[in-house]
Design a protein around this motif. Structure first.
Motif, PDB file in Angstrom:
ATOM      1  N   ALA A 281      35.224   4.207  45.789  1.00 34.24           N
ATOM      2  CA  ALA A 281      36.097   5.349  46.059  1.00 34.24           C
ATOM      3  C   ALA A 281      36.380   6.149  44.792  1.00 34.24           C
ATOM      4  O   ALA A 281      36.708   7.331  44.852  1.00 34.24           O
ATOM      5  CB  ALA A 281      37.410   4.880  46.677  1.00 34.24           C
ATOM      6  N   ASN A 282      36.282   5.490  43.628  1.00 37.60           N
ATOM      7  CA  ASN A 282      36.428   6.167  42.346  1.00 37.60           C
ATOM      8  C   ASN A 282      35.757   5.313  41.276  1.00 37.60           C
ATOM      9  O   ASN A 282      35.119   4.307  41.591  1.00 37.60           O
ATOM     10  CB  ASN A 282      37.910   6.448  42.020  1.00 37.60           C
ATOM     11  CG  ASN A 282      38.752   5.192  42.054  1.00 37.60           C
ATOM     12  OD1 ASN A 282      38.396   4.166  41.473  1.00 37.60           O
ATOM     13  ND2 ASN A 282      39.887   5.266  42.725  1.00 37.60           N
ATOM     14  N   VAL A 283      35.907   5.714  40.024  1.00 45.83           N
ATOM     15  CA  VAL A 283      35.179   5.044  38.951  1.00 45.83           C
ATOM     16  C   VAL A 283      35.723   3.664  38.624  1.00 45.83           C
ATOM     17  O   VAL A 283      35.075   2.887  37.912  1.00 45.83           O
ATOM     18  CB  VAL A 283      35.169   5.904  37.667  1.00 45.83           C
ATOM     19  CG1 VAL A 283      34.497   7.235  37.921  1.00 45.83           C
ATOM     20  CG2 VAL A 283      36.598   6.104  37.137  1.00 45.83           C
ATOM     21  N   VAL A 284      36.915   3.328  39.104  1.00 44.19           N
ATOM     22  CA  VAL A 284      37.543   2.060  38.738  1.00 44.19           C
ATOM     23  C   VAL A 284      36.740   0.867  39.251  1.00 44.19           C
ATOM     24  O   VAL A 284      36.502  -0.108  38.520  1.00 44.19           O
ATOM     25  CB  VAL A 284      38.994   2.004  39.259  1.00 44.19           C
ATOM     26  CG1 VAL A 284      39.611   0.627  39.009  1.00 44.19           C
ATOM     27  CG2 VAL A 284      39.827   3.083  38.595  1.00 44.19           C
ATOM     28  N   LYS A 285      36.337   0.917  40.501  1.00 45.58           N
ATOM     29  CA  LYS A 285      35.571  -0.187  41.104  1.00 45.58           C
ATOM     30  C   LYS A 285      34.337   0.411  41.774  1.00 45.58           C
ATOM     31  O   LYS A 285      34.392   0.851  42.924  1.00 45.58           O
ATOM     32  CB  LYS A 285      36.452  -0.965  42.090  1.00 45.58           C
ATOM     33  CG  LYS A 285      37.548  -1.770  41.402  1.00 45.58           C
ATOM     34  CD  LYS A 285      38.469  -2.477  42.376  1.00 45.58           C
ATOM     35  CE  LYS A 285      39.520  -1.552  42.926  1.00 45.58           C
ATOM     36  NZ  LYS A 285      40.545  -2.256  43.728  1.00 45.58           N
TER      37      LYS A 285
END
Length: 372
Positions: free
Chosen positions: A198-202
């Motif tokens: 969903a985003n760059v975090v995971k």
């Protein structure tokens, strides 16, 4: 003291597994309900979705009401999964209710991506509430989001205990073979990457590269690589497709890119080893679910480095070594390893005395402050 914890339902039969927010609310309710001086804890829905028996938790054990129906029956509101608006905030403040912002997401990253790439994060209607009496944040978001919280909300943020219980996981898997726990078998390993993307975090790319390195060294040991939450990437991102086509594990048709699945079922039906990667979010429920059920977890989450097979930062070479080690040896010790990991995971349980005492102290602190 009567406590409300907000949730934001989207459906009458909303699943527990689309994100960790509702689980977080339930586990927090379990912990707060054990605190001295707390007489009631309820979940308060901030949307117009009706509350009924289709919800996947017991309404007896976890009383759930609409915010508007319960706003006169609480002494403290913890805003966790649904936000209240300025009018609702003013109403609570006039009654002397304390308001806590409970932060368990990578809000700074979401806001940053929204500004840079035009993704929705509230837009012009975003309400930055500056009347919180306290900001509580789970440890894994402190490094990136703490300054963001404190400057905008004009309040010092405190790190609070991360809480988890296997109760929802075990209820979900009660009817599954072996309770959904890992069962050793012969043959190649089924590798899974289940980052939300969903985003760059995971994001899934580094786990895929870890699988690629292991495949180059020991191709016969890998039956297939399954990347969930990646169907859109495989169908719409030319860059993703180009990079994937550089990899042996893809070119030799050992990798599949799939849609979204709930974690417990996918583990039980399709998985032997999970490969994970995160940036600045080094603890989440997914890791605990995987390890509790006895699956091998290859990960770089520093706040739970004693679980699974840990590699540091972005070191995919080390990650591949961890993966090969798990492929060759996990089955031999899986039962004893599951037992040991469950013992370690108990530190997050709502009934853990240290967690309960910490939340008791936090409640006393916030109730002793003048209403903002």
């Amino acid at each position: 003291m009567r406590i409300g914890i907000t949730i934001g339902l989207h459906r009458e039969d909303e699943t527990m597994w689309n994100n960790g927010i509702k689980q977080n609310a339930i586990f927090l309710a379990d912990a707060l309900g054990r605190c001295v001086g707390v007489s009631a804890v309820m979940l308060l829905n901030t949307t117009q979705v009706p509350i009924g028996e289709a919800l996947p938790w017991s309404l007896t054990r976890y009383p759930t009401r609409r915010f508007e129906e319960a706003k006169d029956d609480i002494d403290l509101l913890i805003e966790l999964g649904g936000q209240i608006d300025p009018v609702q905030t003013a109403y609570l403040k006039a009654r002397g209710v304390r308001l806590v912002s409970y932060c368990c997401g990578s809000e700074y990253v979401v806001a940053m991506e929204s500004m840079l790439f035009g993704q929705s994060a509230g837009g012009a209607e975003l309400f930055v509430n500056q009347r919180y009496d306290a900001i509580w944040m789970v440890p894994q978001v402190a490094a990136t989001s703490r300054p963001f919280f404190e400057v905008l909300r004009r309040q010092v943020a405190q790190v609070v205990p991360f809480v988890w219980s296997p109760s929802l996981l075990e209820a979900k898997m009660r009817s599954a073979p072996s309770g959904g726990e890992y069962v050793p078998h012969t043959g190649g390993r089924r590798l899974s990457v289940m980052e939300p993307n969903a985003n760059v975090v995971k994001f899934c790319l580094y786990p895929i590269l870890i699988a690629e390195l292991a495949y180059r060294e020991h191709p016969a040991g890998i039956a297939r690589l399954q990347v969930t939450n990646a169907l859109r990437l495989a169908g719409e991102s030319a860059a993703f497709v180009t990079i994937m086509n550089q990899l042996d594990i893809v070119r030799e048709q050992k990798a599949v890119f799939l849609d979204r699945f709930d974690t417990p079922s996918f583990l039980a039906e399709h998985t032997d080893v999970v490969i994970s990667h995160q940036m600045e979010n080094p603890l989440n429920y997914f890791y605990l679910e995987v390890c509790w059920q006895g699956y091998a977890l290859i990960h770089n989450a520093s706040l739970c480095s004693d679980l699974g097979y840990y590699y540091r930062n972005n070191d995919v070479v080390s990650g591949a070594k961890c993966l090969l080690q798990a492929m060759m040896h996990h089955d031999v010790s899986h039962a004893s390893q599951r037992f040991a990991q469950r013992h370690l995971i108990r530190r997050y349980f709502p009934e853990n005395a240290d967690i309960v005492r910490t939340y008791e102290a936090l409640l006393c602190q916030v109730m002793a402050r003048p209403v903002r």
